[in-house]
Design a protein around this motif. Structure first.
Motif, short mmCIF file in Angstrom:
data_model
loop_
_atom_site.label_atom_id
_atom_site.label_comp_id
_atom_site.label_asym_id
_atom_site.label_seq_id
_atom_site.Cartn_x
_atom_site.Cartn_y
_atom_site.Cartn_z
N GLY A 270 34.31 34.45 38.58
CA GLY A 270 35.20 34.70 39.71
C GLY A 270 35.15 36.09 40.29
N VAL A 271 34.48 37.02 39.63
CA VAL A 271 34.51 38.40 40.12
C VAL A 271 33.84 38.52 41.49
CG1 VAL A 271 32.34 39.15 39.04
CG2 VAL A 271 34.17 40.81 39.44
N LEU A 272 32.82 37.69 41.76
CA LEU A 272 32.11 37.80 43.04
C LEU A 272 32.95 37.33 44.22
CD1 LEU A 272 28.44 36.65 42.29
CD2 LEU A 272 29.41 38.94 42.29
N LEU A 273 34.04 36.61 43.94
CA LEU A 273 34.85 36.06 45.04
C LEU A 273 35.93 37.02 45.52
CD1 LEU A 273 35.25 32.39 43.77
CD2 LEU A 273 33.52 33.35 45.30
N GLY A 274 36.01 38.19 44.94
CA GLY A 274 36.99 39.18 45.39
C GLY A 274 36.67 39.67 46.79
N THR A 275 37.71 40.14 47.50
CA THR A 275 37.53 40.58 48.89
C THR A 275 38.13 41.96 49.12
OG1 THR A 275 39.62 39.54 49.61
CG2 THR A 275 37.62 38.20 49.73
N THR A 276 37.65 42.62 50.16
CA THR A 276 38.22 43.88 50.63
C THR A 276 39.42 43.56 51.53
OG1 THR A 276 36.83 43.90 52.59
CG2 THR A 276 35.92 44.93 50.61
N PRO A 277 40.24 44.55 51.90
CA PRO A 277 41.39 44.28 52.78
C PRO A 277 41.04 43.54 54.08
CG PRO A 277 41.66 46.41 51.77
CD PRO A 277 40.30 45.92 51.34
N PRO A 278 39.89 43.80 54.73
CA PRO A 278 39.54 43.02 55.93
C PRO A 278 39.08 41.59 55.62
CG PRO A 278 38.52 45.19 56.01
CD PRO A 278 39.00 44.99 54.61
N GLY A 279 39.09 41.22 54.34
CA GLY A 279 38.71 39.87 53.98
C GLY A 279 37.24 39.68 53.71
N ASN A 280 36.48 40.74 53.56
CA ASN A 280 35.04 40.63 53.33
C ASN A 280 34.72 40.46 51.85
OD1 ASN A 280 34.00 40.96 56.04
ND2 ASN A 280 34.71 43.08 55.91
N THR A 281 33.81 39.55 51.56
CA THR A 281 33.28 39.40 50.22
C THR A 281 32.11 40.38 50.04
OG1 THR A 281 31.64 37.75 50.85
CG2 THR A 281 33.84 36.94 50.26
N CYS A 282 31.56 40.39 48.82
CA CYS A 282 30.39 41.25 48.61
C CYS A 282 29.22 40.79 49.46
CB CYS A 282 30.01 41.27 47.13
SG CYS A 282 29.60 39.66 46.43
#
Length: 395
Positions: free
Chosen positions: A36-48
């Motif tokens: 699940g770590v790859l599914l994290g997002t930045t505040p604008p909603g961007n994934t890696c």
């Protein structure tokens, strides 16, 4: 590890963000061992994957697409409504976009390819707008249904391609029967082709979608009117050769539009296909009246020498004014001279106020004095028996 945000979304691990920003695929794969770590997002909603696409890290993107989480990452949408594919295309990163497109096509992820951002643009809109012709053709080949979408400004991919003068893409889109052709402000793809003087695109549209030539924009202008007002003679010829009845479009009259812009070549092309084309506007002003008012001397001379339009010299508008009245009223000296030399010019015509062209000339210059030298351009009619001199008419 990813931490929870107030909205319940997973915040991107700082190490993953650093790897995505630098394009470090090896570090990303190590972090991916934590589910699940790859599914994290930045505040604008961007994934890696979004971040790597934005920064054009091609190898990083390729590596992600080999992982189990790749379908979820490819389908993820940020707060601008962008998938990673849209993020890549919007920024002009063609190679990354092609990698993602092939993946989506192979995995049959049509909805990902068709996704529109919050402004209604899909990947094809963006590819065309940025001028990436090969990518646009690749997108059409992979997912023809992209051609149906319009953005929030009502712009279709075909309209944008026509506006950008990208002939190859326009022709490919025209081959798709259900492709959209609308544009902003009520325009369509044919309006756009006319505006650019692209006779090739105009010809193909007339062959495949001839009804577009009669569609009006928000200003009630059809592609025909635009061809005349923009002086696009080559395109006008294509349209008239396909359908000569277009020269008889009622409002606004095409010869009157040509008079406003003063283009003799356009008028000749119209009369070549439509020798009796309409020449009056709804208020009775002829294209000669209009040419005089707009100061287009060459157009005036063209009308005076035209076999089809010679009868306009004595025609009156809704105020009873001939072209000579207008030339006098607005002190168009050269036009006064040209009109006077017409043998069939009737200089005795009175307007609705009972005034002749001579009277208009007198009062347009200095009503307190006799006719000055400009009056020599108009022969004075004989005074009526027992009547007042011409310059004292009070009818």
């Amino acid at each position: 590890m990813a931490a929870g945000t107030m909205s319940g979304e997973a915040t991107m691990d700082r190490r993953l963000l650093a790897a995505a920003a630098s394009g470090d695929a090896a570090s990303m794969k190590q972090l991916a061992l934590d589910p699940g770590v790859l599914l994290g997002t930045t505040p604008p909603g961007n994934t890696c994957l979004h971040v790597s696409c934005i920064l054009e890290h091609e190898e990083f993107c390729r590596s992600i697409l080999t992982l189990d989480q790749s379908p979820a990452l490819v389908s993820a949408v940020n707060k601008d409504g962008e998938t990673p594919l849209l993020a890549a295309v919007t920024r002009g990163h063609v190679s990354v976009a092609s990698i993602l497109l092939r993946y989506c096509r192979d995995q049959q992820l049509s909805q990902v390819i068709l996704k529109q951002d919050k402004r209604g643009f899909n990947a094809l809109h963006h590819a065309i707008r940025r001028g990436h012709t090969m990518l646009a053709l690749e997108l059409i080949e992979a997912e023809p249904a992209l051609s149906k979408a319009v953005n929030k400004n009502d712009e279709s991919p075909m309209f944008i391609a026509a506006m950008r003068n990208i002939t190859d893409v326009c022709e490919k889109l025209l081959e798709i029967p259900y492709s959209a052709h609308s544009g902003t402000c009520g325009l369509n793809a044919l309006h756009a082709a006319v505006r650019n003087g692209n006779a090739v695109i105009a010809k193909r549209i007339m062959e495949l979608r001839p009804w577009l030539v009669r569609q009006q924009n928000e200003n009630k202008f059809t592609p025909m009117h635009l061809a005349v007002s923009e002086k696009r003679i080559d395109v006008l010829k294509v349209l008239l050769e396909h359908d000569s009845s277009l020269g008889y479009l009622i409002s606004p009259r095409l010869l009157c539009v040509a008079a406003i812009v003063g283009d003799v070549g356009v008028a000749r092309e119209l009369l070549k296909h439509c020798p009796d084309a309409p020449y009056c506007d709804p208020k009775g002003s002829t294209c000669l009246h209009i040419a005089v008012l707009c100061g287009h001397m060459e157009y005036v001379k063209f009308i005076l020498g035209s076999q089809q339009l010679g009868q306009l010299v004595n025609m009156q508008n809704s105020r009873g004014e001939t072209a000579l009245h207008l030339a006098a009223k607005f002190k168009k000296v050269e036009m006064l001279s040209a009109l006077r030399h017409r043998q069939d010019m009737d200089i005795t015509v009175l307007n609705s106020a009972g005034k002749s062209a001579n009277w208009e000339l007198l009062h347009a210059t200095n009503p307190a004095k006799p006719l000055i030298s400009m009056a020599d351009d108009i022969s004075s009619p004989p005074e009526p028996s027992g009547g007042l001199p011409v310059h004292q008419e009070t009818l």
